[in-house]
Design an enzyme around this catalytic site. Sequence first.
Site, short mmCIF file in Angstrom:
data_model
loop_
_atom_site.label_atom_id
_atom_site.label_comp_id
_atom_site.label_asym_id
_atom_site.label_seq_id
_atom_site.Cartn_x
_atom_site.Cartn_y
_atom_site.Cartn_z
N ASP A 133 0.84 -1.19 0.00
CA ASP A 133 0.00 0.00 0.00
C ASP A 133 0.88 1.25 0.00
O ASP A 133 1.89 1.29 0.71
CB ASP A 133 -0.89 0.04 1.25
N HIS B 161 3.80 -2.28 3.18
CA HIS B 161 3.64 -0.88 2.80
C HIS B 161 4.89 -0.35 2.11
O HIS B 161 6.01 -0.76 2.44
CB HIS B 161 3.34 -0.01 4.03
N HIS C 279 -6.24 2.39 -3.88
CA HIS C 279 -6.26 2.53 -2.42
C HIS C 279 -7.15 3.71 -2.03
O HIS C 279 -6.98 4.33 -0.98
CB HIS C 279 -4.84 2.73 -1.90
#
Length: 260
Positions: A62, A208, A114
């Site tokens: 992400d 991430h 996202h």
Amino acid sequence: MNYFFVINARKFKQYLFIALAIIFSAAIVYSEQSNVSVFMNSEPSAIYSVQTEKKVIALTFDISWGDTRAEPILKILKDNDVKDATFFLSSPWSKSHPDIVSHIKSYGFEIGSHGNKFDNYSDLSDEEIRNEISTAHGILTELIGKEPNLIRLPNGDFDKRVLRIADDLGYSVIQWDTDSQDWLNKGVDTLVNRVVSKAHPGDIVLLHASDSSQQTHEALPDIIQQLRAKGYQFVSVSELIKQTQVETTPVEDQAMKQIH
């Protein structure tokens, strides 16, 4: 003669009772099957993993802010010959970092949404949810040259309304089964051990590439090597979904939240 009729009357009552019991039981089974079928067919669900015996696993990253972590992670994936991974990009970040988005695309990695604003979508109205997903969709489509169809909601937050609206807009909501917790920055060894120990066939791993996760790029080489040593093959989320039946988790009305 009377004795004969008494015996037959008793038997008739017994047979009638058994027949009624069978009919009643069949009705219950049919009703339950119908209810299960309706629930499964009409209610969209988030995807956490897939059910398979194959040693396939999806690494997902992400990105919502920052410009220093994504490029090192891309380089590590390339240097370690990982050809398939999935990046979930927020649209404001993507709009301000088109060069990095281009690099992700050029490496052949899958790109999902996202969202737009980093809000808990379960707190928004239906119209706001639709607008946030649609806004991100337009920005990402322009940047990557194709329409994304996977979305990971900000904070991993959603409820049944969010799932239905996302489904209406052509999106599958993607969660994860292994949370690396890399944003906590507990140390490289802790991060590696957490991912490798929890990984399983059909797993979706949450990582991430935002600046808040300072150790992901340091831990990633060991994660890749140790998972490969266990026989795992890295695939995109879409490829994972194609391979087998999706394993989902029922969603209640309350939001499912994960801060990162």
